[in-house]
Enzyme design. Structure first.
Site, PDB file in Angstrom:
ATOM      1  N   HIS A 394     -17.422 -16.241 -10.861  1.00 43.43           N
ATOM      2  CA  HIS A 394     -16.125 -16.156 -11.225  1.00 43.43           C
ATOM      3  C   HIS A 394     -16.038 -14.751 -12.058  1.00 43.43           C
ATOM      4  CE1 HIS A 394     -12.419 -16.455 -13.817  1.00 43.43           C
ATOM      5  NE2 HIS A 394     -12.194 -16.882 -12.684  1.00 43.43           N
ATOM      6  N   ARG A 485       6.813   6.932  -6.472  1.00 41.64           N
ATOM      7  CA  ARG A 485       7.646   5.738  -6.233  1.00 41.64           C
ATOM      8  C   ARG A 485       8.445   5.496  -7.508  1.00 41.64           C
ATOM      9  NH1 ARG A 485       2.277   4.096  -4.251  1.00 41.64           N
ATOM     10  NH2 ARG A 485       2.609   3.461  -2.002  1.00 41.64           N
ATOM     11  N   CYS A 700       3.135   8.594   4.301  1.00 41.79           N
ATOM     12  CA  CYS A 700       2.712   8.066   2.717  1.00 41.79           C
ATOM     13  C   CYS A 700       2.547   6.692   2.844  1.00 41.79           C
ATOM     14  CB  CYS A 700       3.681   8.467   1.840  1.00 41.79           C
ATOM     15  SG  CYS A 700       5.277   7.859   2.088  1.00 41.79           S
TER      16      CYS A 700
END
Length: 755
Positions: A394, A485, A700
Site C-alpha cells: 500500500h 487553464r 493541447c
C-alpha cells in the site's frame, strides 16, 4: 445474462467483466496459464440493485461531504450493511451457483475458489490505486461463495473508493463492478512482476516473491525477495533476498486463509530459482506485447507450474527525475526504494491511527506499514518510510501515485528512528541518512537543456494548470505555453466568482486572475502564453462556497460550460477581459486569449465584441479558439473569417464528442480512440484550412503528450504541439524525428524525380 465464463471475454469487454475479468479472458485466449473460472457481470450487480429495490436508498446514502471523515465512514458502514442485508434475487443467485457447480464438476469435485472484485474502471491505464476493491481467498461451497460475492459488491463503497470517485468526478450511479470467481491456486510461492520499473519506466523486469500465497506481498506484512532482470537477455541484474518470517497459506483443516511462521530453513532462502525467474520474465514479455503497455502482473506457483492471476497497466511511471547529486555519507538504514526523490524532514512515527494528526506538511512519516486510513496523512508528508512491504504494498503504490519519495521494507525504521529526528531519504536507492542533506534533483528536461535542446521547426509548448508549476514548466525549455487553464486558479479561490460580483468585490477577483496569469507570463516571457477563458463544468463550480445556485446537470461535460457560460453570464466574461487588459497595460504582450467549446461563429462574434468593448485591441493581441467540437472543425472556414490568429485542438473533448463516448463512462471508455479515422480526418481538415489562411494551429489535449499522435500531427503540418510538463522532452524528440523523416523522404523523392 448475469454470468459469463472467463474464456468467453476479452479486453474489449471491460463494461461487462470489469478490468480484471476482461484482462484474464484476453490472456486465456492468448494461451497464457490463467486458472479457469467465471465472471458475475457488472450487469448482475446493477440487476441486484434494481430488482431488490435498494438502488435509490444506496445512492442517497452516498450524498455526503467526503471531506468530513465522520460522514465518509458512516456512509461506508450504511452502504455496506445495506448490501449485506439484502438478498440476491433468486434468478441471479441460480445463475451464479449453476456456473460454480459446472466449474466443480469440470475440476472433479467441490473446489476452492478466489473471489475477486473487478471494478469496470480499476485496471484502465489511467486508473488510480484508490479505485481497486477486495479479494476473498479459499472460498468453498455455495453459501460461502454467495457471501463473498456480496462482500465484493459492498467493497465498491469503501470510504477510500467513495472519496476517490468524488474527487475524480465519477458518478456513483454509473460505476459498476463485476466479480471474478476463479479456481484457487494453492501457491507454494507467489508474488508480483512489473514489466517495467513502476516509477522510472526503465526497461527492466522487477519480480517480488515470497513463500505461500501472494496476499502477504500486497498487504505489506512480508518484505519479499526482489529480483531485477534484463528483459531482453534474461540476465539477473540484481537480487535482494529478504528475511521472510511469515507466510500466508490455506489451513489444511478448515480451508481458511491463515498466516504461519516460515520454516527456519526457508526464511533467508531464495524463493525463486533462476529458471522460474526466466520463465516469469518470458510470460511478462508476452503479456506486455498483448497490451502494448507496461504491466503489473500477479502470479503464483503450484507444483512447479506458474499461473497468472491478474495483469493490469502500471499507472505510476514517472521518468522525470533521472539525475541526482550523490550523497557521500553512509546511510543509517537501507530498505527498498519504492518511489524516487530525495527529501529531508522531521520524523513522525505512526503507531496507530490516533497519531495521524501529528503529521504536518513536510514531515517524513514512518510506520510499520500504511493502510488506506492513513492516506490523508500521507498526502501531507514529504516522504514515507515503512518497516515492511515491497514494491506493491500500500505505501509503495500510494506514494508513487502522490509522487512522494518512499522507502519500504527498512525492517526497523520505527525502532531506530525517533520522533523529531531530522533525516534525509533517497526514495530511488532506498537509503536513509541522519540529518538534513541538501541535494539537487535534475529533471529529464533539465538534462536535455544542459545537452543543448533539440531545435524543431514545429514549436513544442507546455500545458499548465497551476501557476506554481510555471517555473518547473519553464525549465523544460518549452517554446511557450499552449494552454493555461484559468479555471484551476478560480476553483482554488475562497468563493464562487458570482459571489465576488454579488458582494461588490469584482476588482478583487480580477486581481486574483491577474496574479495567477502574471506568474506564468513572467516565467516564460517573451515566449507566448495562451490562456483559455474559464471552462469549468457546473459540478466543479457547485463545490465552491457560494456555488449552491449552480444547475444540476445529468452530464456537465455536455452542459453549461466554456463560451456558452461566458455568453450567458456576460459580467463574468467582462471581468476576465479586464484581467487581460490589465496584463496588456503592464506590458505582457506574450499573453494570448483562447475561447473554449466553440460550436458556431456567432459565439466568436459576440465574444469579440465584448473584448473590444473592454478596450482590448485585437490587432495587437493574439487570440484564438479551442477546436473541441465537430461543429467547430466542420465550420473552420467560417470561423477563420472572424479574424482569429490561432486554433488549438482540445483532443480529449473532440474525441468524445466525435465518437459519442463519455470518456468517464467505464462501459464505453475502451472505445476512446485517439487514432480513430474520423477524429484524424477532422484534425487534418482543420490544419489544411488554417494553413491555407495563415492561422496558427496547435494541440493541447492529451494527444499532445502522445509521441505517436504527435508524429501524425507534424505530418499533417501542425505548427505547434503542447504537452504535459513531464512529456516535453519526449515530444520534442518525436517531433524532431518526424521532421527529419519528412525532409529525408522529400529529398529521396526529389532525387528519384531528377533521375
Amino acid at each position: 445474462m448475469d454470468t459469463v465464463w472467463i474464456k468467453d471475454v476479452g479486453k474489449k469487454d471491460i463494461g461487462i467483466a470489469g478490468g480484471k475479468g476482461a484482462n484474464l479472458g484476453e490472456m486465456i485466449n492468448k494461451g497464457l496459464p490463467v486458472p479457469p473460472g467465471f465472471i458475475i457481470t457488472a450487469k448482475a450487480f446493477r440487476n441486484f440493485l434494481k430488482e431488490s429495490g435498494i438502488e435509490k436508498k444506496l445512492f442517497d446514502i452516498l450524498m455526503i461531504d467526503i471531506d468530513d471523515d465522520a460522514q465518509l465512514k458512516d456512509a461506508e458502514k450504511k452502504a455496506k450493511q445495506l448490501i449485506f442485508n439484502t438478498k440476491i434475487p433468486e434468478n441471479i443467485k441460480k445463475e451464479i451457483l449453476d456456473k460454480y457447480r459446472t466449474l466443480c464438476n469440470e475440476e472433479g469435485g467441490e473446489v476452492f475458489v478466489a473471489v475477486r472484485s473487478s471494478a469496470t474502471a480499476e485496471d484502465l491505464p489511467d486508473a488510480s490505486f484508490a479505485g481497486q476493491q477486495d479479494t476473498f481467498l479459499n472460498i468453498k461451497g455455495e453459501e460461502q461463495l454467495i457471501d463473498a460475492v456480496k462482500k465484493c459488491w459492498a467493497s465498491l463503497y469503501g470510504a477510500r473508493a467513495i472519496f476517490y470517485r468524488v474527487k475524480k468526478n465519477f458518478d456513483h450511479e454509473k460505476v459498476n463492478i463485476a466479480v471474478v470467481v476463479q479456481k484457487m491456486v494453492n501457491a507454494e510461492k507467489a508474488g508480483v512482476m512489473f514489466t517495467s520499473h513502476p516509477s522510472s519506466g526503465e526497461n527492466v523486469a522487477i519480480i517480488e516473491s515470497i513463500w505461500g500465497l501472494g496476499e502477504a506481498v500486497v498487504s505489506g506484512m512480508v518484505s519479499p525477495d526482489n529480483f531485477v532482470i534484463d528483459k531482453e537477455t534474461y540476465r539477473i541484474i540484481d537480487k535482494k533476498i529478504s528475511e521472510k518470517t511469515k507466510m500466508c497459506i490455506k489451513d489444511p483443516k478448515t480451508g481458511d486463509t491463515i498466516y504461519i511462521d516460515v520454516p527456519q530453513d526457508k526464511r533467508n532462502a531464495e524463493s525463486l530459482t533462476d529458471d522460474e525467474i526466466k520463465e516469469l520474465v518470458n510470460l511478462g514479455n508476452k503479456i506486455e506485447r498483448i497490451y502494448r503497455f507496461p504491466q503489473d502482473v500477479e502470479w503464483a506457483i503450484e507444483n512447479g507450474k506458474i499461473f497468472i492471476l491478474q495483469s493490469r497497466a502500471i499507472t505510476t511511471i514517472n521518468n522525470n527525475n533521472i539525475v541526482k547529486e550523490g550523497i557521500s555519507k553512509e546511510p543509517i538504514l537501507i530498505g527498498t526504494g519504492a518511489s524516487p526523490g530525495i527529501v529531508s524532514g522531521r520524523v513522525v512515527i505512526i503507531n496507530s491511527i490516533k497519531d495521524l494528526n501529528k503529521v504536518e506538511k513536510g514531515d517524513i512519516m514512518v510506520a510499520k506499514m500504511t493502510s488506506p486510513d492513513m492516506v490523508p496523512a500521507m498526502e501531507r508528508a514529504s516522504g514515507i518510510v515503512t518497516d515492511e512491504g515491497g514494491m506493491t504494498c500500500h505505501a509503495a503504490i500510494v506514494s508513487r501515485e502522490l509522487g512522494t519519495p518512499c522507502i519500504v521494507g527498512s525492517k526497523k525504521a520505527t525502532k531506530v528512528l525517533k520522533n523529531g529526528d531530522t533525516i534525509t531519504i533517497d526514495g530511488a536507492k532506498g537509503t536513509i541518512y541522519k540529518g538534513r542533506i541538501d541535494t539537487k534533483t535534475e529533471t529529464k528536461e533539465e538534462v536535455v537543456i544542459k545537452n543543448k535542446p533539440i531545435i524543431t521547426a514545429t514549436e513544442v509548448k507546455v500545458n499548465i494548470s497551476i501557476p506554481s508549476a510555471a517555473e518547473r514548466a519553464a525549465k523544460t525549455g518549452a517554446d511557450g505555453v499552449g494552454l493555461l487553464r484559468i479555471e484551476h486558479m478560480v476553483l482554488t479561490l475562497p468563493m464562487h466568482p458570482q459571489k465576488y460580483i454579488d458582494e461588490g468585490r469584482s476588482e478583487e477577483y480580477v486581481d486574483e486572475l491577474v496574479k495567477g496569469i502574471k506568474t506564468v507570463a513572467d516565467a516564460f516571457y517573451p515566449k507566448p502564453v495562451w490562456v483559455r477563458t474559464i471552462d469549468a463544468p457546473t459540478d466543479e463550480f457547485r463545490a465552491m462556497p457560494g456555488g449552491e445556485g449552480e444547475p444540476i446537470e445529468a452530464n456537465p461535460m455536455l452542459g453549461w460550460r466554456g463560451i456558452r457560460r461566458d455568453l450567458t453570464i456576460k459580467e463574468h466574461f467582462r471581468l476576465e477581459m479586464r484581467a487581460f487588459k490589465k496584463l496588456f497595460n503592464m506590458g505582457y504582450d506574450n499573453v494570448g486569449i483562447m475561447l473554449p467549446l466553440i460550436q458556431h461563429p456567432y459565439e466568436i462574434r459576440e465574444a469579440k465584441q465584448m473584448m473590444i468593448d473592454e478596450g482590448i485591441d485585437l490587432n495587437k493581441v493574439e487570440w484564438g479558439i479551442m477546436v473541441e467540437t465537430p461543429a467547430a472543425a466542420i465550420l473552420i472556414e467560417d470561423i477563420i473569417k472572424e479574424g482569429i490568429d490561432y486554433i488549438s485542438f482540445g483532443t480529449n473533448d473532440l474525441i468524445q464528442y466525435t465518437l459519442a463516448i463519455d470518456r468517464n463512462n467505464e462501459n464505453v471508455s475502451y472505445m476512446y480512440d485517439e487514432e480513430h479515422p474520423a477524429v484524424l480526418k477532422l484534425i487534418k481538415y482543420v490544419i489544411d484550412k488554417c494553413n491555407e489562411a495563415g492561422v496558427k494551429t496547435s494541440v493541447c489535449g492529451q494527444a499532445g503528450s502522445n509521441p505517436k499522435i504527435v508524429e501524425k500531427l507534424v505530418e499533417y503540418g501542425i505548427k505547434s504541439v503542447s504537452s504535459n510538463i513531464d512529456g516535453v522532452a519526449d515530444v520534442r524528440e518525436a517531433v524532431a524525428r518526424k521532421e527529419r523523416q519528412i525532409i529525408l523522404e522529400s529529398a529521396l523523392k526529389s532525387i528519384k524525380k531528377d533521375g
